[in-house]
Design a protein around this motif. Structure first.
Motif, short mmCIF file in Angstrom:
data_model
loop_
_atom_site.label_atom_id
_atom_site.label_comp_id
_atom_site.label_asym_id
_atom_site.label_seq_id
_atom_site.Cartn_x
_atom_site.Cartn_y
_atom_site.Cartn_z
N TYR A 57 24.48 2.39 -43.69
CA TYR A 57 25.87 1.97 -43.88
C TYR A 57 26.08 1.29 -45.23
CZ TYR A 57 24.48 -2.87 -42.80
OH TYR A 57 23.90 -4.11 -42.82
N GLU A 86 28.47 -0.64 -54.23
CA GLU A 86 29.26 0.60 -54.09
C GLU A 86 30.74 0.29 -53.92
OE1 GLU A 86 28.29 4.07 -53.72
OE2 GLU A 86 26.54 3.31 -54.79
N GLN A 122 36.29 5.47 -46.76
CA GLN A 122 35.69 6.68 -46.19
C GLN A 122 35.82 7.84 -47.16
OE1 GLN A 122 37.46 9.58 -44.74
NE2 GLN A 122 35.42 10.50 -44.42
N LEU A 125 33.93 6.79 -50.80
CA LEU A 125 32.48 6.62 -50.76
C LEU A 125 31.81 7.62 -49.82
CD1 LEU A 125 32.35 2.70 -50.65
CD2 LEU A 125 32.26 4.17 -52.65
N GLY A 127 32.05 8.62 -46.48
CA GLY A 127 31.49 8.19 -45.20
C GLY A 127 31.59 9.28 -44.15
N THR A 145 27.31 6.14 -43.60
CA THR A 145 27.22 7.23 -44.58
C THR A 145 26.25 8.32 -44.18
OG1 THR A 145 25.60 5.90 -45.78
CG2 THR A 145 27.87 5.78 -46.54
N GLU A 146 25.38 8.03 -43.22
CA GLU A 146 24.31 8.99 -42.96
C GLU A 146 23.64 8.67 -41.63
OE1 GLU A 146 20.08 9.88 -45.24
OE2 GLU A 146 21.47 8.43 -46.09
#
Ligand SMILES: [Zn+2]
Ligand SMILES: [Zn+2]
Length: 254
Positions: A57, A86, A122, A125, A127, A145-146
């Motif tokens: 995150y 970020e 979102q 960046l 998301g 993010t992943e």
């Protein structure tokens, strides 16, 4: 300002279907517990050790329930997450578009702002979904993010090493108490520093507490030494157990 309102609303409208699909795909609502680690910026959602999911995150910002203020992560010196920088991209976007709310580090706000900021983040960046952690006083707004596969991930192995696997609470931060403190005892609760649940700890700080007897011994021995430590026989517990112990043991029976 009116521009921003329309923009934020359209971002929010855009996020809703994305977030619904995200929640459905990963069955997010099925997890009863959360744990996050600032250093690795990993969020763990879980019911048990076999029923868990991990995400990377970016911390977007926090909302203080007591002060009713928003704080952007780029402004927040207390956050450990390295990737909080970020969020400067959001600030830059705000500067380009003269959106004051995106460029002011902290301001009086409501929770609704936070959701709009998540929606804006979102897209900026990249998301895959968003998540709000409800702390006692602080709400943490996270951009996920992943998805991370725990079996092949070094950071998660490290995370599990530095947490305690508590039979009652799952993976939690470690805490230390004297041998006399139990969940429902009333023996006093001396701490090495003031604590509250969910607080951030400095790297070399640990939650640690001892009972009144141990405090007497400690004073008698002029501090912690072999003798007072032998008396206390400090044991390892999880941070949730620690705060349950704090609750009962602070209310002494004498
Ligand atoms: Zn003790
Ligand atoms: Zn526990």
């Amino acid at each position: 300002m009116n521009d921003y309102k329309n923009f934020a609303q359209s971002e929010l409208d855009r996020l809703i279907p994305i977030q619904n699909r995200f929640k459905e795909e990963f069955d997010i609502d099925s997890y009863a517990n959360w744990f996050y680690d600032g250093e690795s910026a990993i969020l763990r959602l879980y019911n048990s050790d076999d029923d868990e999911i991990f995400f990377k995150y970016i911390p977007i910002g926090t909302f203080s329930l007591s002060q009713k203020t928003w704080m952007w992560s780029w402004f927040n010196n207390y956050l450990n997450e390295k990737n909080k920088i970020e969020t400067l991209k959001i600030k830059q976007f705000g500067e380009e578009n003269q959106f004051e709310k995106l460029t002011t580090g902290t301001f009086t706000s409501d929770e609704f702002d936070g959701w709009e900021f998540l929606a804006i983040s979102q897209k900026l960046l990249a998301g895959i979904g968003v998540y709000k952690i409800n702390g006692d006083n602080l709400e943490h707004f996270l951009l996920l993010t992943e998805l991370i596969n725990p079996d092949s991930n070094q950071e998660i192995r490290k995370l599990k090493q530095k947490t305690v696997d508590c039979g009652n609470h799952g993976f939690k931060r470690p805490a230390f108490v004297c041998q006399h403190l139990e969940l429902d005892s009333k023996k006093g609760f001396e701490e090495s520093f003031e604590t509250f649940p969910g607080m951030d700890l400095e790297d070399d700080d640990d939650f640690s507490a001892w009972c009144d007897e141990c405090e007497r011994k400690r004073i008698e021995c002029d501090g912690w030494n072999d003798k007072s430590e032998e008396f206390a026989k400090i044991k390892l517990v999880c941070e949730d157990c620690y705060f349950e112990m704090k609750k009962s043991n602070q209310n002494k029976s004498y």
